[in-house]
Design a protein around this motif. Sequence first.
Motif, PDB file in Angstrom:
ATOM      1  N   PRO A   1      41.144  41.201  32.700  1.00  0.00           N
ATOM      2  CA  PRO A   1      40.678  42.465  32.127  1.00  0.00           C
ATOM      3  C   PRO A   1      41.259  43.663  32.886  1.00  0.00           C
ATOM      4  N   ILE A   2      41.719  44.650  32.136  1.00  0.00           N
ATOM      5  CA  ILE A   2      42.245  45.883  32.726  1.00  0.00           C
ATOM      6  C   ILE A   2      41.166  46.950  32.627  1.00  0.00           C
ATOM      7  N   LYS A   3      40.715  47.438  33.768  1.00  0.00           N
ATOM      8  CA  LYS A   3      39.602  48.389  33.811  1.00  0.00           C
ATOM      9  C   LYS A   3      40.034  49.798  33.462  1.00  0.00           C
ATOM     10  N   ASP A   4      41.194  50.210  33.962  1.00  0.00           N
ATOM     11  CA  ASP A   4      41.612  51.595  33.758  1.00  0.00           C
ATOM     12  C   ASP A   4      43.101  51.713  34.046  1.00  0.00           C
ATOM     13  N   LEU A   5      43.661  52.885  33.721  1.00  0.00           N
ATOM     14  CA  LEU A   5      45.035  53.178  34.089  1.00  0.00           C
ATOM     15  C   LEU A   5      45.166  54.656  34.397  1.00  0.00           C
ATOM     16  N   SER A   6      46.220  55.017  35.112  1.00  0.00           N
ATOM     17  CA  SER A   6      46.505  56.419  35.408  1.00  0.00           C
ATOM     18  C   SER A   6      47.998  56.637  35.308  1.00  0.00           C
ATOM     19  N   PHE A   7      48.404  57.889  35.042  1.00  0.00           N
ATOM     20  CA  PHE A   7      49.809  58.247  34.898  1.00  0.00           C
ATOM     21  C   PHE A   7      50.220  59.196  36.014  1.00  0.00           C
ATOM     22  N   SER A   8      51.483  59.128  36.399  1.00  0.00           N
ATOM     23  CA  SER A   8      52.028  60.101  37.339  1.00  0.00           C
ATOM     24  C   SER A   8      52.164  61.447  36.635  1.00  0.00           C
ATOM     25  N   THR A   9      52.486  62.483  37.411  1.00  0.00           N
ATOM     26  CA  THR A   9      52.592  63.828  36.837  1.00  0.00           C
ATOM     27  C   THR A   9      53.637  63.887  35.731  1.00  0.00           C
ATOM     28  N   ASP A  10      54.784  63.208  35.937  1.00  0.00           N
ATOM     29  CA  ASP A  10      55.825  63.240  34.908  1.00  0.00           C
ATOM     30  C   ASP A  10      55.635  62.183  33.831  1.00  0.00           C
ATOM     31  N   GLY A  11      54.589  61.362  33.935  1.00  0.00           N
ATOM     32  CA  GLY A  11      54.280  60.374  32.915  1.00  0.00           C
ATOM     33  C   GLY A  11      55.169  59.158  32.913  1.00  0.00           C
ATOM     34  N   LYS A  12      56.069  59.034  33.896  1.00  0.00           N
ATOM     35  CA  LYS A  12      56.986  57.895  33.921  1.00  0.00           C
ATOM     36  C   LYS A  12      56.419  56.699  34.678  1.00  0.00           C
ATOM     37  N   GLU A  13      55.374  56.918  35.472  1.00  0.00           N
ATOM     38  CA  GLU A  13      54.777  55.830  36.240  1.00  0.00           C
ATOM     39  C   GLU A  13      53.354  55.584  35.770  1.00  0.00           C
ATOM     40  N   VAL A  14      53.034  54.316  35.578  1.00  0.00           N
ATOM     41  CA  VAL A  14      51.703  53.907  35.125  1.00  0.00           C
ATOM     42  C   VAL A  14      51.106  52.984  36.184  1.00  0.00           C
ATOM     43  N   THR A  15      49.896  53.306  36.615  1.00  0.00           N
ATOM     44  CA  THR A  15      49.176  52.440  37.541  1.00  0.00           C
ATOM     45  C   THR A  15      48.040  51.766  36.793  1.00  0.00           C
ATOM     46  N   LEU A  16      48.091  50.428  36.712  1.00  0.00           N
ATOM     47  CA  LEU A  16      47.031  49.653  36.067  1.00  0.00           C
ATOM     48  C   LEU A  16      46.011  49.231  37.119  1.00  0.00           C
ATOM     49  N   ILE A  17      44.743  49.359  36.784  1.00  0.00           N
ATOM     50  CA  ILE A  17      43.662  48.934  37.667  1.00  0.00           C
ATOM     51  C   ILE A  17      42.927  47.792  36.971  1.00  0.00           C
ATOM     52  N   THR A  18      42.896  46.630  37.601  1.00  0.00           N
ATOM     53  CA  THR A  18      42.266  45.459  36.999  1.00  0.00           C
ATOM     54  C   THR A  18      40.779  45.417  37.345  1.00  0.00           C
ATOM     55  N   SER A  19      40.021  44.776  36.496  1.00  0.00           N
ATOM     56  CA  SER A  19      38.582  44.650  36.738  1.00  0.00           C
ATOM     57  C   SER A  19      38.297  43.699  37.895  1.00  0.00           C
ATOM     58  N   ASN A  20      39.148  42.686  38.061  1.00  0.00           N
ATOM     59  CA  ASN A  20      38.987  41.711  39.142  1.00  0.00           C
ATOM     60  C   ASN A  20      40.152  41.842  40.117  1.00  0.00           C
ATOM     61  N   TYR A  21      39.923  41.350  41.327  1.00  0.00           N
ATOM     62  CA  TYR A  21      41.011  41.333  42.286  1.00  0.00           C
ATOM     63  C   TYR A  21      42.048  40.292  41.861  1.00  0.00           C
ATOM     64  N   LEU A  22      43.321  40.651  42.003  1.00  0.00           N
ATOM     65  CA  LEU A  22      44.394  39.718  41.688  1.00  0.00           C
ATOM     66  C   LEU A  22      44.445  38.611  42.747  1.00  0.00           C
ATOM     67  N   ARG A  23      44.954  37.455  42.367  1.00  0.00           N
ATOM     68  CA  ARG A  23      44.978  36.311  43.275  1.00  0.00           C
ATOM     69  C   ARG A  23      46.319  36.245  44.003  1.00  0.00           C
ATOM     70  N   SER A  24      46.231  36.262  45.316  1.00  0.00           N
ATOM     71  CA  SER A  24      47.440  36.195  46.125  1.00  0.00           C
ATOM     72  C   SER A  24      48.109  34.832  45.957  1.00  0.00           C
ATOM     73  N   GLY A  25      49.443  34.848  45.862  1.00  0.00           N
ATOM     74  CA  GLY A  25      50.201  33.611  45.703  1.00  0.00           C
ATOM     75  C   GLY A  25      50.433  33.226  44.267  1.00  0.00           C
ATOM     76  N   GLU A  26      49.919  33.962  43.302  1.00  0.00           N
ATOM     77  CA  GLU A  26      50.108  33.626  41.895  1.00  0.00           C
ATOM     78  C   GLU A  26      51.090  34.599  41.251  1.00  0.00           C
ATOM     79  N   THR A  27      51.704  34.125  40.156  1.00  0.00           N
ATOM     80  CA  THR A  27      52.620  34.956  39.372  1.00  0.00           C
ATOM     81  C   THR A  27      51.957  35.304  38.049  1.00  0.00           C
ATOM     82  N   TYR A  28      51.974  36.579  37.710  1.00  0.00           N
ATOM     83  CA  TYR A  28      51.360  37.083  36.484  1.00  0.00           C
ATOM     84  C   TYR A  28      52.450  37.575  35.539  1.00  0.00           C
ATOM     85  N   THR A  29      52.134  37.580  34.244  1.00  0.00           N
ATOM     86  CA  THR A  29      53.036  38.112  33.222  1.00  0.00           C
ATOM     87  C   THR A  29      52.401  39.351  32.607  1.00  0.00           C
ATOM     88  N   LEU A  30      53.140  40.458  32.642  1.00  0.00           N
ATOM     89  CA  LEU A  30      52.647  41.719  32.106  1.00  0.00           C
ATOM     90  C   LEU A  30      53.466  42.090  30.875  1.00  0.00           C
TER      91      LEU A  30
END
Length: 846
Positions: free
Chosen positions: A265-294
Amino acid sequence: MQLRFKKVLAFICALAMVLTAQPLPAKAAATPQFKKTYDTLFENGDQGFTYTITGVKKGQSVAWSVTGEGARYIKLNKTSAKITGKQTKNKVVVVTNEELAAKNLVVNVIAKIYGKNGKLKYTLSGGNARIGIRPTKLEIVATDVPSTLQVGSSYIFRYQITPKNSTASVVWDATYEDGTDASDCITNAGKFTPKKNGLYTLTVKGYIGEKLHASAQKTVSVDMPIISIRQTAVDKILIVYPEDVSKTLRKESFTLKNFYGVAEPIKDLSFSTDGKEVTLITSNYLRSGETYTLTDGRTSREIAINFGAPVDLKVLTTEAVVGKLTPIQYALYDANGIDVTELYRSRGTISFYPDLVTAGGGYITPENEILLTSVGTVSTFTAIFFFNNTLLTTQGTVICVPAPYAAETNFTLSRYAATPNYTLPTYRDNRTAVAGSTYYLHFRALDTDRTAFQYVSVTYESSNPDILLVYNAPNGTASATAIRDGIVTVTATANYGGQTYTYSYKVEVEPKPLLASISLDTNYVYLSDKYPENYRKYINVTAYNQFGQSFELTNEYAFITESDSAAATGLIDYDPIYNRLVIAPGGQEPGQHRFTLSLTCDGRTASTDIYVYIQTPPASGGLHWQAEIDQPVVDLTPNEETNLGDYARSRDITIRLEETRSSIFSQYHTIQKAYISKDGQYYYSDLTKDPTASRFPISVNSSSLAIQTVALTGNICKKAPAGIYYVELEFAPTGTSADTYTSRVTASFEIKDSQGIPTVTVARTTASMFCPTALALAQNCLAPSDGAIVACTVLGSNLPGNTYSLTAGQPVHIQTVTVRVQTLLANNQILYYDTVVDVGKTLTNR
């Protein structure tokens, strides 16, 4: 009156006899006219166009001709004809042979009608028509456009039309793959600028007039490539794009799946001032050592998650606004610079130890908030984070800065001294005054975190006292009297932390409204001559000023006259408290009455008529039941002209159950039970009592239900919550038993309260003096916007706040406080209004 009616009836009968004796006039002959014309005459695709004339007579003749700049390109099937029936026709053919010169030229078909004697009787015009060339084929040309397009880039699409000299108007539109309109992405010149990724259908259409003759479509794919993707925290991913995507991508655009294909689950997102960068905030902590597909809906990328234990501690807070508690923010980073604060915050403890508090004063609270009291002073401290036998330390430096000019302010003119409830969704600033009226001035300023600045003082100044006169009272309140119409600038000067801040606002003073007209809910009311006690009908009176706006009736004088010389004494009266007519038919004989209501206010008078019909209900007929509410809308705001006793009584609501027969009142019917609800909660007939979530009946067993909206204890009142209440009445219809059959009717009423509700802010979290009770602690640390704190509740205790004893340094969690606000009524009577405000703050005794 009956004799007059008989005379009128006799006159009408006599008039009818005279009219029936007169012969009917002969029906006028029809005038010849074109039955159908054409706006466009096509030179291709049609064999001809028929013009028809109706309303002609046998034996007449018609001569046809064509006028206009395109007449030489038109061929008529015939130029004259003898009329043999009631209509005649002629065929028109365009013979331009696709000559470009004839394109869009105007022609008009003329018909002259001659009588049997050969004299001209009528000249008819078919109306202007243009010579058009119908498109037979449209094609979209995209030879220079790539197969996959990019969001934000522009591409030119062209069209090819057959024949080339077609007179069609060509337009473009576009739709998204879900069928929604995307025509704002393409111009009529074919310039396509997609705003988001996905599939688009482009359509080019050829119209002549409003009719579509040819079209073509093309589907294109639009992509938004991802340049890079990386992890920045245990619950954050940074995505970089080549273009601004802030207007095209949303939280729902992204999907993040783990190795097993399960979406995170993706809880929220934010954009940089120029709108070229997106930061996704997940509802749960990501698991170290795993590979995710976005995926963002079009592009997919893999990301490897890897983070470890914290090795570095940083203090993020570098500034504190003077006089304001500022939380000290910190961050924990692992060896790769990944922010692991959220993961380890609960696994360890953070502490701050002041190394130096400057002469300007200040302290750090147990809640890790820093308070500095002098602009320019600097506080340094040591931050220590401890977990699993690991100790991380760093130095923090915070400088005391003046409060910034507010990110958001409110400035409003109000009729009430109490601070407005800014949290209401319906709240709006009022910066308009009416000449001759006095208002209270209210101002607040919000910091970037939307907390209100606690100014030491606020004063106001008007740029023109001859338009708006402002008075700053010694007790801190300010009022403004509107003198005459005009526009002024009101400047609010606020003092905070030894600094001065000014804010200016335009205020418009409108001319004094004057009574211009009045209207009623209805000008006709039908009553029964059955008159049980308290049988009434009410008609609301609405007044309007010279601008057509609602006009507030105050100190109005009402005068009611009846056109019938035999006046119906006591039948109708005006209620100035609720601005309504009260009609009580008790003792009146059946009949019709016409009244005139005249209201005079400030020397202006407005009138309207009311017709009252009193009837006897029939002995038989359909029965119907309905709820009668004497006050469908009640405003609980105290009126300065109201006495203390009248205030509560005048806010009571009475609901009765009417029984009508053939729509005429018959009697008041017995209510067995009632249910009152609002917002999923159920109430007692005393609405000031706490509601419950469970539905429960109110036993009535009477023809009326009394509802209390204000409860008085001495001169302290408790109000019912504002909102719309729904009432359900249960009863046994006439001729049935309550044990065997029960019917229901529903109704609603509204409670308003425009009196300001106080807000409570936290002045400090640690008391400035020793407080013996929780109530004393709340009074020391909390600041209501209006009134005084008289009670409080403590989480985990059932003791009242004034009996909850405290020791030195003891913390307690104040759950709610009761704020008492004072209102002045008539004869200098004082009314106190108690309201409970949620706080939910931990305070510490000194």
